[in-house]
Design a protein around this motif. Sequence first.
Motif, PDB file in Angstrom:
ATOM      1  N   ALA A  83     -79.862  61.345 -32.090  1.00  0.00           N
ATOM      2  CA  ALA A  83     -80.648  61.909 -33.190  1.00  0.00           C
ATOM      3  C   ALA A  83     -82.137  61.879 -32.855  1.00  0.00           C
ATOM      4  CB  ALA A  83     -80.374  61.129 -34.481  1.00  0.00           C
ATOM      5  N   LEU A  84     -82.599  60.758 -32.310  1.00  0.00           N
ATOM      6  CA  LEU A  84     -84.011  60.664 -31.947  1.00  0.00           C
ATOM      7  C   LEU A  84     -84.351  61.675 -30.859  1.00  0.00           C
ATOM      8  CD1 LEU A  84     -84.681  56.811 -31.834  1.00  0.00           C
ATOM      9  CD2 LEU A  84     -85.610  58.480 -33.461  1.00  0.00           C
ATOM     10  N   GLY A  85     -83.463  61.788 -29.889  1.00  0.00           N
ATOM     11  CA  GLY A  85     -83.707  62.746 -28.813  1.00  0.00           C
ATOM     12  C   GLY A  85     -83.809  64.165 -29.359  1.00  0.00           C
ATOM     13  N   ALA A  86     -82.932  64.465 -30.307  1.00  0.00           N
ATOM     14  CA  ALA A  86     -82.961  65.790 -30.920  1.00  0.00           C
ATOM     15  C   ALA A  86     -84.256  65.979 -31.704  1.00  0.00           C
ATOM     16  CB  ALA A  86     -81.749  65.971 -31.830  1.00  0.00           C
ATOM     17  N   LEU A  87     -84.626  64.944 -32.442  1.00  0.00           N
ATOM     18  CA  LEU A  87     -85.863  65.007 -33.230  1.00  0.00           C
ATOM     19  C   LEU A  87     -87.079  65.227 -32.328  1.00  0.00           C
ATOM     20  CD1 LEU A  87     -87.698  64.586 -35.682  1.00  0.00           C
ATOM     21  CD2 LEU A  87     -87.392  62.117 -35.424  1.00  0.00           C
ATOM     22  N   PHE A  88     -87.179  64.431 -31.283  1.00  0.00           N
ATOM     23  CA  PHE A  88     -88.326  64.551 -30.374  1.00  0.00           C
ATOM     24  C   PHE A  88     -88.354  65.933 -29.728  1.00  0.00           C
ATOM     25  CE2 PHE A  88     -88.056  59.678 -29.635  1.00  0.00           C
ATOM     26  CZ  PHE A  88     -88.801  59.443 -30.782  1.00  0.00           C
ATOM     27  N   GLU A  89     -87.184  66.429 -29.391  1.00  0.00           N
ATOM     28  CA  GLU A  89     -87.112  67.742 -28.754  1.00  0.00           C
ATOM     29  C   GLU A  89     -87.526  68.838 -29.745  1.00  0.00           C
ATOM     30  OE1 GLU A  89     -86.617  68.014 -25.651  1.00  0.00           O
ATOM     31  OE2 GLU A  89     -86.487  70.199 -25.404  1.00  0.00           O
ATOM     32  N   CYS A  90     -87.120  68.698 -30.984  1.00  0.00           N
ATOM     33  CA  CYS A  90     -87.546  69.647 -32.013  1.00  0.00           C
ATOM     34  C   CYS A  90     -89.064  69.657 -32.108  1.00  0.00           C
ATOM     35  CB  CYS A  90     -86.962  69.254 -33.376  1.00  0.00           C
ATOM     36  SG  CYS A  90     -85.240  69.725 -33.603  1.00  0.00           S
ATOM     37  N   VAL A 108     -90.959  60.077 -26.847  1.00  0.00           N
ATOM     38  CA  VAL A 108     -91.605  60.171 -28.147  1.00  0.00           C
ATOM     39  C   VAL A 108     -92.798  61.125 -28.036  1.00  0.00           C
ATOM     40  CG1 VAL A 108     -93.215  58.259 -27.748  1.00  0.00           C
ATOM     41  CG2 VAL A 108     -92.425  58.721 -30.068  1.00  0.00           C
ATOM     42  N   ASN A 109     -93.272  61.610 -29.195  1.00  0.00           N
ATOM     43  CA  ASN A 109     -94.421  62.516 -29.196  1.00  0.00           C
ATOM     44  C   ASN A 109     -95.575  61.909 -29.980  1.00  0.00           C
ATOM     45  OD1 ASN A 109     -93.046  64.804 -27.909  1.00  0.00           O
ATOM     46  ND2 ASN A 109     -91.795  64.736 -29.757  1.00  0.00           N
ATOM     47  N   PRO A 110     -96.712  61.715 -29.395  1.00  0.00           N
ATOM     48  CA  PRO A 110     -97.009  61.920 -27.987  1.00  0.00           C
ATOM     49  C   PRO A 110     -96.300  60.877 -27.125  1.00  0.00           C
ATOM     50  CG  PRO A 110     -98.805  60.752 -29.033  1.00  0.00           C
ATOM     51  CD  PRO A 110     -97.859  61.149 -30.128  1.00  0.00           C
ATOM     52  N   SER A 111     -96.003  61.257 -25.891  1.00  0.00           N
ATOM     53  CA  SER A 111     -95.316  60.321 -25.016  1.00  0.00           C
ATOM     54  C   SER A 111     -96.204  59.103 -24.781  1.00  0.00           C
ATOM     55  CB  SER A 111     -94.949  60.994 -23.702  1.00  0.00           C
ATOM     56  OG  SER A 111     -96.083  61.517 -23.072  1.00  0.00           O
ATOM     57  N   LEU A 112     -95.534  57.965 -24.625  1.00  0.00           N
ATOM     58  CA  LEU A 112     -96.250  56.690 -24.606  1.00  0.00           C
ATOM     59  C   LEU A 112     -96.503  56.174 -23.190  1.00  0.00           C
ATOM     60  CD1 LEU A 112     -97.204  54.264 -26.442  1.00  0.00           C
ATOM     61  CD2 LEU A 112     -94.910  53.313 -26.044  1.00  0.00           C
ATOM     62  N   SER A 113     -97.745  55.892 -22.892  1.00  0.00           N
ATOM     63  CA  SER A 113     -98.077  55.267 -21.611  1.00  0.00           C
ATOM     64  C   SER A 113     -97.517  53.848 -21.599  1.00  0.00           C
ATOM     65  CB  SER A 113     -99.588  55.212 -21.422  1.00  0.00           C
ATOM     66  OG  SER A 113    -100.114  56.513 -21.425  1.00  0.00           O
ATOM     67  N   SER A 114     -97.073  53.430 -20.444  1.00  0.00           N
ATOM     68  CA  SER A 114     -96.455  52.107 -20.378  1.00  0.00           C
ATOM     69  C   SER A 114     -96.424  51.614 -18.938  1.00  0.00           C
ATOM     70  CB  SER A 114     -95.036  52.186 -20.951  1.00  0.00           C
ATOM     71  OG  SER A 114     -94.506  50.907 -21.192  1.00  0.00           O
ATOM     72  N   THR A 139     -70.496  65.812 -25.034  1.00  0.00           N
ATOM     73  CA  THR A 139     -70.462  65.612 -23.593  1.00  0.00           C
ATOM     74  C   THR A 139     -69.825  64.258 -23.300  1.00  0.00           C
ATOM     75  OG1 THR A 139     -71.804  65.188 -21.634  1.00  0.00           O
ATOM     76  CG2 THR A 139     -72.816  64.729 -23.750  1.00  0.00           C
ATOM     77  N   PRO A 140     -69.092  64.180 -22.210  1.00  0.00           N
ATOM     78  CA  PRO A 140     -68.513  62.879 -21.844  1.00  0.00           C
ATOM     79  C   PRO A 140     -69.551  61.944 -21.236  1.00  0.00           C
ATOM     80  CG  PRO A 140     -67.881  64.562 -20.262  1.00  0.00           C
ATOM     81  CD  PRO A 140     -68.644  65.266 -21.341  1.00  0.00           C
ATOM     82  N   LYS A 141     -70.705  62.489 -20.908  1.00  0.00           N
ATOM     83  CA  LYS A 141     -71.746  61.658 -20.293  1.00  0.00           C
ATOM     84  C   LYS A 141     -72.250  60.595 -21.264  1.00  0.00           C
ATOM     85  CE  LYS A 141     -73.462  65.408 -17.398  1.00  0.00           C
ATOM     86  NZ  LYS A 141     -74.566  66.363 -17.387  1.00  0.00           N
ATOM     87  N   PRO A 142     -72.877  59.554 -20.734  1.00  0.00           N
ATOM     88  CA  PRO A 142     -73.385  58.484 -21.601  1.00  0.00           C
ATOM     89  C   PRO A 142     -74.399  59.007 -22.600  1.00  0.00           C
ATOM     90  CG  PRO A 142     -73.484  57.811 -19.306  1.00  0.00           C
ATOM     91  CD  PRO A 142     -73.126  59.265 -19.317  1.00  0.00           C
ATOM     92  N   SER A 143     -74.445  58.364 -23.709  1.00  0.00           N
ATOM     93  CA  SER A 143     -75.404  58.718 -24.731  1.00  0.00           C
ATOM     94  C   SER A 143     -76.782  58.178 -24.357  1.00  0.00           C
ATOM     95  CB  SER A 143     -74.949  58.101 -26.052  1.00  0.00           C
ATOM     96  OG  SER A 143     -75.840  58.437 -27.067  1.00  0.00           O
ATOM     97  N   SER A 144     -77.798  58.938 -24.700  1.00  0.00           N
ATOM     98  CA  SER A 144     -79.171  58.489 -24.464  1.00  0.00           C
ATOM     99  C   SER A 144     -80.095  59.371 -25.288  1.00  0.00           C
ATOM    100  CB  SER A 144     -79.533  58.617 -22.982  1.00  0.00           C
ATOM    101  OG  SER A 144     -79.608  59.979 -22.612  1.00  0.00           O
ATOM    102  N   ILE A 145     -81.339  58.964 -25.359  1.00  0.00           N
ATOM    103  CA  ILE A 145     -82.299  59.768 -26.110  1.00  0.00           C
ATOM    104  C   ILE A 145     -82.492  61.111 -25.419  1.00  0.00           C
ATOM    105  CG2 ILE A 145     -84.662  59.849 -27.007  1.00  0.00           C
ATOM    106  CD1 ILE A 145     -84.619  56.792 -27.038  1.00  0.00           C
ATOM    107  N   ALA A 146     -82.596  61.047 -24.095  1.00  0.00           N
ATOM    108  CA  ALA A 146     -82.777  62.283 -23.339  1.00  0.00           C
ATOM    109  C   ALA A 146     -81.603  63.234 -23.575  1.00  0.00           C
ATOM    110  CB  ALA A 146     -82.912  61.975 -21.849  1.00  0.00           C
TER     111      ALA A 146
END
Lengths: 335, 335
Positions: free
Chosen positions: A249-256, B281-287, A214-221
């Motif tokens: 990668a983290l976003g993918a991991l968390f989503e998994c 993150v899982n579990p999501s973190l309160s902040s 995607t051309p959009k900015p990279s992010s965890i989400a």
Amino acid sequence: MTLADVAETAGVSAITVSRVINQPDKVSASMRDKVQKAIDKLGYIPNRSASALASARSGVLGVVIPSLSNAVFNDVLRGIYDVAGPAGYQVLLVDTHYSPMEEERMVRTLLSQAPEAMIITGGDQTQHTRKMLVKSGVPIVQVMETVESPIDMNVGFSHRQAGYDLVTRLLANGFDRIGFLGARMDPRAQQRMLGYKQAMDTAGRNYDGLIVTTPKPSSIAMGGELLRSVMSSSNGVCDALFACNDDLALGALFECQRMNISVPGDMAICGFNDIETAALVNPSLSSVHVPRYEMGVTATEMVLKVLAGNEVENKKIDIGYTIQMRQSTSTDIHW
Amino acid sequence: MTLADVAETAGVSAITVSRVINQPDKVSASMRDKVQKAIDKLGYIPNRSASALASARSGVLGVVIPSLSNAVFNDVLRGIYDVAGPAGYQVLLVDTHYSPMEEERMVRTLLSQAPEAMIITGGDQTQHTRKMLVKSGVPIVQVMETVESPIDMNVGFSHRQAGYDLVTRLLANGFDRIGFLGARMDPRAQQRMLGYKQAMDTAGRNYDGLIVTTPKPSSIAMGGELLRSVMSSSNGVCDALFACNDDLALGALFECQRMNISVPGDMAICGFNDIETAALVNPSLSSVHVPRYEMGVTATEMVLKVLAGNEVENKKIDIGYTIQMRQSTSTDIHW
DNA sequence: TTGTAAGCGTTATCAT
DNA sequence: ATGATAACGCTTACAA
């Protein structure tokens, strides 16, 4: 509050005050004392603009990065500041927002400060930017990636090779259908993707439906979104992912984890950059480690060397990378 | 390559060239054309030092932050750059490494560039730094925290209050023995800890063995270490943690996962800053969510307003915060 | 070791 | 609308 004021207060000439500040050795101790007292008393602070104008030395190091939000550049910056500061150089930092046109504007702005040296990200400047840079005559280091024909000097590594090596390693570990996730495909991300493709091609693998960008900015989400995309575009037949950077990668991991897809059991994941989180998350994330801080340090040392009038023997430095295989790509049965 | 060169090439006077660049309206169209052609032909770039000297306007916005590695300041910086850049100001950024003494040096350095305005982190400058700043006469905004008696202007929020509110909320949710984790206790971290203590005191709770801090830099890895420390210093009798920032909180969370301590079942955890990872993150973190980007934007808009000659009605802005309760502090039985 | 004079490249001021 | 001249605050080059 000027040199002249200090000079008057101290009862000396302006040039003597200047010497006390810049070349204390050339002034007698008694003078130094007298002048220093006047400086302290008046709270005098020299005017760099005047100094720069008169001496043709600005004391400025210009730095061009594509993004302030990307933590990757932060580490490089730290390296630059840590070397430039103690050497008496001020860092003037500009952000191009990944746009070559904005980069052109920013470089012009920077050059108008008469920087004594510049550090700039990558090798994809516009023709005009290159011309300005060359014409400026200041030492320049292009950082972050190896560049075929550097404007002047270069410190980086091959993103293509890194991508190639990583994917080749995954293939050797028995992963079959390896996907690629990418966001904001800047030139370096493109190179990583190219490396991925070359590795897949070499192994005779087909990657239809396995590449999602995607051309959009990279992010965890965004990593989470891209994971869902590749699951659907590959019809779920995908057992490993090369994410273009650790955020994805983290976003993918968390989503998994949320989708109850076991990592690495059902899906191996690896990232790029090796940010601190990679080694500490569970499962720990495989990634390509890059010596970013060292890159900043090295680049700055190179320009300082030139500024000091010394020769730089090696104008093109490949600073390398190391592949960190961790739990997220383990083939161990326990995972 | 100077104004004079361009003037000669264009067959006009230097001042006309200057006008074409700075006040095009005051020059006839034909002149503008002729001069612009000469500028382009020669690739002329104005010398800011000379301009600054002659006009007493440097176009520089000085920014002082304690750390380049802390992602928190990045967001503020982005806000600053996003407003300052388009307004034609250059940002000169210095890093104090959390040292008031270094801050003093850095401020002096910055002032020697004759910045037209300054943005500086926090309210704990040395007496001397304050004096220099006041004497400089430039508009100044202190950011990141609310300051009792600002040097000039202030945009921030109460870290003490945020800490107090958060811990009070945890207590209300039934958590009993709440620990505090802190690293590199800068003035804002101290305030958060103070808020923690006040909340505990108010609730009549004892926090012996529940507070663990270190002067070392904060990091995710350090969060893991501090978690182990508090487990031992509290003899394991600790059911919730207020980590001074999200890095520590994530480190504690990851370490819990490795130690098979269920979060939030056995241990609730909450952080501070609400970085992107927190929500994912899982579990999501309160902040505690803080509008950092907006803080940078607001601060910059304030100084620009003053520079434009307008009044700033509200010189002290409390930008607030919001507590984000997520899975990591849930008391829901399913967790 | 200290000082004098000139000039760095631009803009403010005051003419024309 | 355009230009001449004198600053701006400092440092270089040269002198004493």
